[in-house]
Design a protein around this motif. Structure first.
Motif, PDB file in Angstrom:
ATOM      1  N   UNK A 121       0.819  -1.215   0.000  1.00  0.00           N
ATOM      2  CA  UNK A 121       0.000   0.000   0.000  1.00  0.00           C
ATOM      3  C   UNK A 121       0.849   1.260   0.000  1.00  0.00           C
ATOM      4  N   UNK A 122       1.900   1.247  -0.825  1.00  0.00           N
ATOM      5  CA  UNK A 122       2.788   2.401  -0.880  1.00  0.00           C
ATOM      6  C   UNK A 122       2.971   2.863  -2.323  1.00  0.00           C
ATOM      7  N   UNK A 123       3.121   4.168  -2.488  1.00  0.00           N
ATOM      8  CA  UNK A 123       3.500   4.752  -3.769  1.00  0.00           C
ATOM      9  C   UNK A 123       4.779   5.550  -3.535  1.00  0.00           C
ATOM     10  N   UNK A 124       5.740   5.385  -4.432  1.00  0.00           N
ATOM     11  CA  UNK A 124       7.038   6.044  -4.276  1.00  0.00           C
ATOM     12  C   UNK A 124       7.201   7.112  -5.359  1.00  0.00           C
ATOM     13  N   UNK A 125       7.602   8.311  -4.942  1.00  0.00           N
ATOM     14  CA  UNK A 125       7.919   9.397  -5.854  1.00  0.00           C
ATOM     15  C   UNK A 125       9.401   9.747  -5.664  1.00  0.00           C
ATOM     16  N   UNK A 126      10.116   9.873  -6.765  1.00  0.00           N
ATOM     17  CA  UNK A 126      11.557  10.086  -6.688  1.00  0.00           C
ATOM     18  C   UNK A 126      11.918  11.388  -7.393  1.00  0.00           C
ATOM     19  N   UNK A 127      12.621  12.264  -6.681  1.00  0.00           N
ATOM     20  CA  UNK A 127      13.204  13.432  -7.330  1.00  0.00           C
ATOM     21  C   UNK A 127      14.722  13.410  -7.104  1.00  0.00           C
ATOM     22  N   UNK A 128      15.392  14.511  -7.310  1.00  0.00           N
ATOM     23  CA  UNK A 128      16.857  14.519  -7.246  1.00  0.00           C
ATOM     24  C   UNK A 128      17.393  14.554  -5.822  1.00  0.00           C
ATOM     25  N   UNK A 129      16.495  14.655  -4.830  1.00  0.00           N
ATOM     26  CA  UNK A 129      16.953  14.758  -3.449  1.00  0.00           C
ATOM     27  C   UNK A 129      16.416  13.661  -2.542  1.00  0.00           C
ATOM     28  N   UNK A 130      15.219  13.181  -2.832  1.00  0.00           N
ATOM     29  CA  UNK A 130      14.570  12.294  -1.870  1.00  0.00           C
ATOM     30  C   UNK A 130      13.641  11.301  -2.558  1.00  0.00           C
ATOM     31  N   UNK A 131      13.312  10.250  -1.792  1.00  0.00           N
ATOM     32  CA  UNK A 131      12.239   9.329  -2.145  1.00  0.00           C
ATOM     33  C   UNK A 131      11.080   9.648  -1.205  1.00  0.00           C
ATOM     34  N   UNK A 132       9.921   9.922  -1.770  1.00  0.00           N
ATOM     35  CA  UNK A 132       8.740  10.245  -0.982  1.00  0.00           C
ATOM     36  C   UNK A 132       7.832   9.013  -0.968  1.00  0.00           C
ATOM     37  N   UNK A 133       7.497   8.564   0.231  1.00  0.00           N
ATOM     38  CA  UNK A 133       6.713   7.340   0.399  1.00  0.00           C
ATOM     39  C   UNK A 133       5.310   7.728   0.841  1.00  0.00           C
ATOM     40  N   UNK A 134       4.328   7.491  -0.038  1.00  0.00           N
ATOM     41  CA  UNK A 134       2.937   7.798   0.284  1.00  0.00           C
ATOM     42  C   UNK A 134       2.221   6.525   0.714  1.00  0.00           C
ATOM     43  N   UNK A 135       1.649   6.551   1.920  1.00  0.00           N
ATOM     44  CA  UNK A 135       0.859   5.428   2.429  1.00  0.00           C
ATOM     45  C   UNK A 135      -0.580   5.592   1.966  1.00  0.00           C
ATOM     46  N   UNK A 136      -1.049   4.661   1.155  1.00  0.00           N
ATOM     47  CA  UNK A 136      -2.409   4.730   0.628  1.00  0.00           C
ATOM     48  C   UNK A 136      -3.425   4.601   1.758  1.00  0.00           C
ATOM     49  N   UNK A 137      -3.133   3.745   2.722  1.00  0.00           N
ATOM     50  CA  UNK A 137      -4.066   3.507   3.819  1.00  0.00           C
ATOM     51  C   UNK A 137      -4.101   4.684   4.789  1.00  0.00           C
ATOM     52  N   UNK A 138      -2.937   5.182   5.191  1.00  0.00           N
ATOM     53  CA  UNK A 138      -2.871   6.265   6.181  1.00  0.00           C
ATOM     54  C   UNK A 138      -2.960   7.646   5.535  1.00  0.00           C
ATOM     55  N   UNK A 139      -2.777   7.718   4.222  1.00  0.00           N
ATOM     56  CA  UNK A 139      -2.797   8.974   3.475  1.00  0.00           C
ATOM     57  C   UNK A 139      -1.752   9.956   4.008  1.00  0.00           C
ATOM     58  N   UNK A 140      -0.566   9.424   4.284  1.00  0.00           N
ATOM     59  CA  UNK A 140       0.549  10.238   4.768  1.00  0.00           C
ATOM     60  C   UNK A 140       1.701  10.166   3.771  1.00  0.00           C
TER      61      UNK A 140
END
Length: 841
Positions: free
Chosen positions: A252-271
């Motif tokens: 239940x995670x979506x990962x977004x990657x830019x030049x500085x960080x990996x952003x982890x979005x929790x689908x269940x918690x919406x964080x």
């Protein structure tokens, strides 16, 4: 080996789960999060009360949520219009949470700890048994029963039942418990007499029960089952220099990657968590990221290098120490998959340097190298295809855009075919090709959801030939070329290499998610799984069968006619003379009827009417006006009318100010998107009507096969060619506008400007038309029409009186003048200063 086994087991589990599906049923009650006018009410007795002689019971399931307010009415039973039995909740109280109140006495008290397996967001079963004969009440919550004696009158027999808001004059309440309700059953003794599942419902405010189509009426409904029909925007993201994304469906995670960080979005918690990383992924313009569930790693790859940069979540580190920048992009919009057998990375297709590709590429982990397999003899070169794992041995490739030789200069085409690819041998086998494709042209998004139980897969499709396009969910059979497209859509701005979209399913939530990215702007939509069609959601409204004597209005008309005939006979016998002005009155009415525009047969297929009242007909000629709720009707009319004054249409901000002024920005946006989706479904039934959005401006485009009286009038009056309007069109114009103002039933500030605009435009044009008309009869019609929109128009009065006078109807002309003077005095409280002679000269 253990991780490979775990991956296979999770895949098999997902196939079983996907096939089962879970339908959300129930009615969501709007509570303290909205004002009291918009809170929900469910009336089980809108026509007549229940009649019970000895005993009855009501059973239902309730799901309670946390929110701004916790106190409110669950249901209210009113007996013989004087006895009230209320189930009330205060969900956040530390001591008592549920009360059953009879008159002014609390009969039962419950707290959360008293309820077996009771908690927020769980379905709890309630049963209230009322024994009139033995004067007792029994309340059961999740099987825990309490019985109490209470004095009940033996003549107690008629009962009204209402959930949520209650506007009964003696027992009114607008405090609504934050809850959802489903499976309401009513028993007379032990006989089931009502059964409202609260799943399927009509498109208006009526819902039928399962026993004999008994009616319940709901106000301000939100149906949980609609979440299987309408996409809901879950989240908007904005990143700087987004490189790509990947998703972990089971985690239940979506990962977004830019030049500085990996952003982890929790689908269940919406964080959204930020992992600032060390090392570097490949810096590419195309998305070359994939999550490997076997290793719990994000992989970043380049087709030009024989290595993969792997992201480790524990250390927040990429395996590459230095930044890897690679400007060569030869495989735009390719497909990628992790093999469940050996965890190898497999890609297919793509586009670059004016070439479409049909290569299957596999990255070998052992020797860190790419192997390329040319499959052009088995599958045509393409990009913009969709792929997904079919089973532990094979994956699917569907559709795309390309051509048979791969050279873009030789033209391009859409493909609507399906292939399997073997994970071990990479053998490609064609299963089918769609023929007579509906909704063409389209391409699918990069991923699909496979449902092995129904032997089908889901993906999103869109028209890649336009920028402002829409994503629509489609289901395809795997063993045969069948396609079903679901009604709702998601706005999507497609700019080829700068846009991408994917579809995945979250098994634990039983929701489909659509992830759409346009450069660094990303939005996420959700839809409950399995998706449903309109026919799966809506009950067909039943027209009541009434006997002749039920039609009281017929009786009243007939009675009136009998009385009228008797009076006419009496006056005929008594009257010796008929006064002259009575003759003139009759003559005036006859002349008005004779001169009235001949009402051509009303178009009742694919038609929209605003003049004289809002009315809509579908493609088959059915009146579907009742399907437009007040909000949908106002939304439709605002978008339709706005284009006549502003070519861009109406802005999202303006829509919010008019329709959702009392909501927060996010709530207003969600309400707007949901209602736009509902409106598009209704418009599909009318015909060729499209709602478009361009830079937050909404506009409606009506095709040639749909008739709209308002559009006809505006287009005719705004004729830019300078040519005179033909007589046939003038008569048609007068026929339409003689029905009255646009939407006379809507009396709000926002529509007044449009009404004034139409009135002024109409009066100005009719006055110009009359100046070139020699047909006195037509001029009389024009004058009468102007007077309907401006009763004090001197120009219209002069035109009417002159035309009648010149036709020899001098008495009628004077009568019209006198009527005008009388109305002038009533409205302006002063006498009209022009004589009849001044008017006709």
């Amino acid at each position: 080996m253990f991780r490979q086994l775990l991956l296979l087991l999770s895949f098999l589990f997902s196939s079983i789960f996907y096939g089962q599906g879970y339908l959300d049923e129930g009615l969501f009650f709007s509570s303290h999060e909205v004002n009291q006018d918009k809170r929900t009410s469910l009336n089980l007795t809108p026509e007549d009360p229940f009649h019970f002689d000895n005993a009855f019971s009501i059973e239902f399931e309730a799901n309670f949520r946390k929110g701004d307010g916790y106190y409110g009415n669950i249901f209210k039973i009113i007996g013989n219009e004087g006895l009230n039995i209320d189930l009330i909740a205060n969900l956040d109280d530390e001591n008592e949470n549920f009360w059953l109140v009879v008159q002014d006495t609390i009969l039962f008290k419950y707290k959360w700890s008293d309820i077996l397996e009771g908690d927020f967001y769980k379905w709890i079963k309630f049963n209230l048994f009322i024994d009139i004969e033995n004067s007792s009440l029994t309340l059961s919550i999740n099987g825990d029963k309490i019985i109490k004696k209470i004095a009940l009158h033996k003549d107690l027999e008629d009962f009204e039942i209402n959930f949520g808001k209650n506007l009964n004059k003696n027992f009114a309440t607008t405090d609504v418990c934050p809850m959802s309700i489903k499976n309401i059953k009513v028993f007379d003794n032990n006989k089931l007499v009502r059964n409202w599942i609260l799943g399927k419902h009509t498109s208006s405010n009526i819902v039928y029960d399962e026993t004999n189509n008994h009616i319940a009426v709901v106000s301000n409904p939100t149906w949980l089952m609609d979440e299987h029909l309408f996409w809901k925007k879950t989240r908007d993201f904005n990143f700087e220099n987004l490189l790509g994304s990947a998703q972990d469906e089971f985690g239940q995670r979506i990962f977004f990657i830019d030049k500085k960080a990996v952003y982890v979005y929790s689908v269940e918690m919406q964080t959204l968590d930020t992992l600032t990383y060390k090392g570097s992924p490949y810096i590419l313009e195309s998305n070359t990221f994939i999550y490997n569930p076997n290793q719990d790693e994000i992989w970043s790859y380049s087709f030009e290098d024989n290595s993969i940069s792997k992201f480790d979540f524990k250390s927040s580190t990429w395996s590459f120490e230095d930044v890897k920048i690679n400007d060569v992009v030869n495989y735009w919009h390719h497909n990628n998959i992790i093999s469940p057998i050996d965890s190898s990375l497999i890609t297919f297709g793509g586009y670059g340097y004016y070439k479409y590709k049909s290569d299957l590429k596999q990255f070998n982990l052992k020797n860190s190298s790419w192997k390329t397999f040319d499959k052009s003899t088995s599958i045509e070169p393409r990009y913009l295809s969709s792929s997904g794992i079919l089973n532990k041995d094979k994956f699917l490739i569907f559709g795309g855009y390309g051509n048979s030789n791969g050279n873009q200069n030789l033209g391009s085409q859409h493909f609507y075919d399906l292939f399997t690819v073997d994970f071990k041998s990479l053998e490609v086998k064609k299963l089918w090709d769609l023929t007579n494709v509906k909704h063409a042209p389209f391409v699918p998004v990069e991923s699909m959801v496979v449902d092995s139980n129904s032997d089908s897969f889901f993906t999103l499709i869109y028209d890649n030939t336009t920028f402002n396009t829409n994503l629509r969910l489609a289901q395809f059979k795997i063993d045969q070329n069948e396609m079903v497209v679901f009604p709702d859509s998601i706005p999507y701005k497609f700019l080829d290499i700068k846009s991408r979209s994917s579809l995945f399913l979250n098994p634990s939530q039983s929701k489909l998610y659509a992830l759409n990215a346009n450069e660094s702007n990303v939005n996420l939509y959700s839809l409950s799984y399995p998706p449903l069609l309109i026919s799966d959601i809506f009950q067909e409204e039943i027209k009541p069968n009434k006997s002749f004597w039920d039609h009281s209005w017929i009786i009243a008309i007939l009675s009136g006619l009998v009385v009228l005939i008797i009076l006419l006979i009496w006056f005929k016998k008594k009257a010796k003379l008929v006064i002259t002005n009575e003759k003139e009155e009759i003559e005036l009415k006859k002349e008005a009827q004779r001169l009235a525009p001949s009402i051509s047969k009303k178009i009742k297929q694919s038609a929209i009417y605003l003049h004289g009242g809002f009315q809509v007909y579908d493609i088959d000629g059915n009146d579907m006006t009742a399907m437009f709720t007040p909000t949908l009707k106002h939304l439709f009319i605002i978008i339709l009318l706005s284009a006549s004054k502003n070519e861009k249409g109406v802005s999202s901000i303006k829509l919010t100010d008019i329709l959702w002024y009392d909501k927060s920005e996010n709530s207003a946006r969600n309400n707007r998107n949901v209602n736009i989706s509902k409106l598009r479904i209704l418009l599909d039934k009318i015909g060729d009507i499209e709602i478009t959005n361009d830079n937050s401006y909404w506009k409606m485009n009506i095709g040639d096969n749909v008739f709209c009286d308002y559009s006809f009038v505006i287009n005719l009056l705004n004729n830019s060619s300078g040519e005179p309007i033909k007589d046939n069109d003038i008569h048609k114009l007068l026929t339409i506008v003689s029905r009255g103002q646009i939407c006379p039933d809507i009396q709000t500030d926002w529509i007044d400007d449009f009404k004034n605009y139409v009135s002024n435009l109409l009066i100005d044009n009719l006055e110009l038309i009359s100046k070139t008309q020699t047909d006195l009869h037509l001029n009389i019609l024009i004058a009468e029409t102007i007077l309907k929109y401006d009763p004090l128009s001197e120009v219209a009065l002069s035109l009417q009186c002159k035309s009648l006078y010149n036709l020899g109807k001098k008495g009628l002309a004077k009568k019209c003048y006198n009527h005008y003077c009388k109305e002038y005095l009533e409205l302006l409280d002063s006498k009209f200063d022009k004589t009849f002679k001044n008017i006709i000269e």
